[in-house]
Design a protein around this motif. Structure first.
Motif, PDB file in Angstrom:
ATOM      1  N   MET A  41      90.477 -15.611  16.117  1.00  0.00           N
ATOM      2  CA  MET A  41      89.389 -15.351  16.796  1.00  0.00           C
ATOM      3  C   MET A  41      88.145 -14.817  15.699  1.00  0.00           C
ATOM      4  N   GLU A  42      88.761 -13.800  15.032  1.00  0.00           N
ATOM      5  CA  GLU A  42      87.841 -13.216  13.819  1.00  0.00           C
ATOM      6  C   GLU A  42      87.839 -14.227  12.780  1.00  0.00           C
ATOM      7  N   LEU A  43      88.713 -15.021  12.347  1.00  0.00           N
ATOM      8  CA  LEU A  43      88.635 -15.849  11.281  1.00  0.00           C
ATOM      9  C   LEU A  43      87.667 -16.893  11.506  1.00  0.00           C
ATOM     10  N   GLU A  44      87.517 -17.419  12.603  1.00  0.00           N
ATOM     11  CA  GLU A  44      86.607 -18.323  13.208  1.00  0.00           C
ATOM     12  C   GLU A  44      85.197 -17.873  13.030  1.00  0.00           C
ATOM     13  N   LEU A  45      84.767 -16.428  13.661  1.00  0.00           N
ATOM     14  CA  LEU A  45      83.779 -16.121  13.565  1.00  0.00           C
ATOM     15  C   LEU A  45      83.473 -15.950  12.221  1.00  0.00           C
ATOM     16  N   ALA A  46      84.074 -15.374  11.462  1.00  0.00           N
ATOM     17  CA  ALA A  46      83.900 -15.574  10.084  1.00  0.00           C
ATOM     18  C   ALA A  46      83.420 -16.661   9.324  1.00  0.00           C
TER      19      ALA A  46
ATOM     20  N   GLN B 248      95.847  -6.304  10.798  1.00  0.00           N
ATOM     21  CA  GLN B 248      96.588  -6.767  11.924  1.00  0.00           C
ATOM     22  C   GLN B 248      97.722  -7.482  11.250  1.00  0.00           C
ATOM     23  N   CYS B 249      97.462  -8.388  10.121  1.00  0.00           N
ATOM     24  CA  CYS B 249      98.564  -9.127   9.884  1.00  0.00           C
ATOM     25  C   CYS B 249      99.428  -8.030   9.011  1.00  0.00           C
ATOM     26  N   VAL B 250      99.082  -7.232   8.310  1.00  0.00           N
ATOM     27  CA  VAL B 250     100.043  -6.211   7.798  1.00  0.00           C
ATOM     28  C   VAL B 250     100.983  -5.533   8.711  1.00  0.00           C
ATOM     29  N   GLN B 251     100.279  -5.062   9.769  1.00  0.00           N
ATOM     30  CA  GLN B 251     101.240  -4.531  10.795  1.00  0.00           C
ATOM     31  C   GLN B 251     102.129  -5.380  11.603  1.00  0.00           C
ATOM     32  N   MET B 252     101.720  -6.680  11.853  1.00  0.00           N
ATOM     33  CA  MET B 252     102.630  -7.500  12.244  1.00  0.00           C
ATOM     34  C   MET B 252     103.782  -8.057  11.500  1.00  0.00           C
TER      35      MET B 252
ATOM     36  N   ARG C  89      97.720 -10.255  19.707  1.00  0.00           N
ATOM     37  CA  ARG C  89      97.261 -10.102  18.474  1.00  0.00           C
ATOM     38  C   ARG C  89      96.815 -11.050  17.283  1.00  0.00           C
ATOM     39  N   LEU C  90      97.703 -11.918  17.274  1.00  0.00           N
ATOM     40  CA  LEU C  90      97.465 -13.281  16.374  1.00  0.00           C
ATOM     41  C   LEU C  90      96.419 -13.906  17.077  1.00  0.00           C
ATOM     42  N   ALA C  91      96.309 -14.145  18.112  1.00  0.00           N
ATOM     43  CA  ALA C  91      94.821 -14.991  18.588  1.00  0.00           C
ATOM     44  C   ALA C  91      93.728 -14.068  18.234  1.00  0.00           C
ATOM     45  N   ASP C  92      93.664 -12.809  18.253  1.00  0.00           N
ATOM     46  CA  ASP C  92      92.480 -12.034  17.994  1.00  0.00           C
ATOM     47  C   ASP C  92      92.049 -12.309  16.365  1.00  0.00           C
ATOM     48  N   CYS C  93      93.216 -12.408  15.765  1.00  0.00           N
ATOM     49  CA  CYS C  93      93.064 -12.602  14.254  1.00  0.00           C
ATOM     50  C   CYS C  93      92.309 -13.771  14.110  1.00  0.00           C
TER      51      CYS C  93
END
Length: 376
Positions: A280-285, A324-328, A274-278
């Motif tokens: 990835m989304e950060l780098e896309l942004a 995702q970060c809040v959930q983790m 899940r952190l890796a997905d975050c």
């Protein structure tokens, strides 16, 4: 092509990052929200002391004359430092709006903006406009050899505290125009309030208020307004990248220290994914934020399409990373005493500002061609 930042840009980044880390910690942020209504004159003075209020003002008017990349660098670091000051509205958007004003108005206001002595912000949002810049009911009427403004605007950044406002309105011929009105002019009513993320906005009403017309006679102000909006969106995207960078790093540190079943929860494969997905989304942004910034100098159609594409990606990334970060984090991730909760609230509000994801998805769709812009 070299996409690296220059030495001067890296030095600018480091200066803003050091100031934010030293002078704008979490406790100061909470105190500004609690005691100063979400807007601090001291913080603005410190930004001016760093020279940041002069960043986008032309050198001819006492500014530094820097471009969009330098503005992006500053906004990333202000986002990383959770600085809720209306920097983009008052220091980046205002010079763009005033660049087409009569020379006398530029000479009166741009040096004051550069020095940090005056904040000029855009008031464009109206009830029912639904992010459309051309849906304007506020009126600018000729009267006694001058101009009088009547109407209402919502969600104006620090609108009750800024020294002046640039207001979109319709003239007697129905053309979209821009007018500058001082906050303490007769007929102005301002009601300031906090937004959910702790920043400050205001509802403003004008009734036969003296104003100065910025737009030339017979000219349509929509292109200038769209340009200012695109500058604001690019700045918002850069701020969101910095804030997501902070939140992902905060979450990674939390996973390393939080223990369950005798081991750090960072060792759990599901959370690592899940952190890796975050990330990835950060780098896309980040890549789309860069695109929006680099396209600001292009032709309006190219610029508007790139900015809308960036806002779509940033909207999706902000929502995904924040949730995702809040959930983790678990329950602590939504408590007022934890910095991560404030970052999440800011990301949530940013997704709705200057057009939400669905609005900009429509903008992208309206501008799609046979190549969808991929090979343009």
């Amino acid at each position: 092509m070299d996409f690296d930042f220059s030495d001067e840009q890296e030095q600018l980044r480091e200066a803003v990052r050091r100031w934010a880390a030293r002078a704008h910690g979490f406790e100061r942020h909470r105190a500004i929200v609690r005691d100063e209504g979400g807007d601090s004159a001291a913080v603005w003075a410190e930004l001016a002391g760093l020279g940041l209020t002069a960043l986008a003002v032309p050198e001819a008017h006492g500014g530094l004359g820097f471009g969009p990349v330098e503005a992006m660098v500053v906004m990333e670091e202000l986002g990383r430092g959770r600085v809720g000051a209306p920097y983009a509205a008052a220091a980046l958007v205002a010079p763009v709006l005033l660049s087409g004003a009569p020379e006398a108005l530029q000479a009166a206001w741009l040096p004051r903006i550069a020095a940090g002595d005056a904040r000029v912000v855009l008031a464009h949002q109206e009830s029912g406009a639904r992010y459309r810049l051309d849906r304007v009911e506020t009126r600018l009427a000729a009267a006694d050899g001058g101009w009088r403004l009547s109407g209402r605007k919502s969600l104006v950044p620090v609108g009750d505290r800024a020294e002046a406002l640039v207001v979109s309105a319709r003239d007697d011929d129905g053309r979209l125009v821009l007018a500058l009105v001082e906050r303490d002019a007769p007929g102005v009513t301002a009601r300031g309030h906090l937004l959910h993320d702790g920043t400050r906005a205001a509802e403003l009403t004008w009734q036969d208020t003296p104003a100065q017309r910025l737009s030339a006679a017979g000219a349509d102000a929509l292109p200038a307004l769209e340009h200012a909006a695109d500058v604001a969106i690019a700045a918002l995207c850069a701020e969101a990248v910095g804030l997501m960078d902070f939140l992902v790093a905060l979450t990674a540190d939390y996973l390393k220290t939080r223990r369950q079943f005798g081991v750090p929860i960072a060792s759990f494969q599901a959370l690592r994914h899940r952190l890796a997905d975050c990330k990835m989304e950060l780098e896309l942004a980040r890549s789309m934020s860069y695109l929006a910034t680099l396209r600001l100098a292009d032709a309006p159609e190219v610029r508007r399409r790139a900015v809308a594409q960036a806002k779509v990606q940033l909207g999706r990334s902000m929502r995904f990373v924040g949730q995702q970060c809040v959930q983790m984090h678990g329950g602590i991730g939504v408590t007022d005493d934890y910095v991560g909760a404030h970052a999440f609230k800011r990301l949530t509000c940013m997704e709705l500002q200057w057009g939400d994801t669905l609005h900009h998805l429509g903008e992208v769709g309206a501008r799609m061609q046979d190549t969808a812009g991929v090979f343009a």
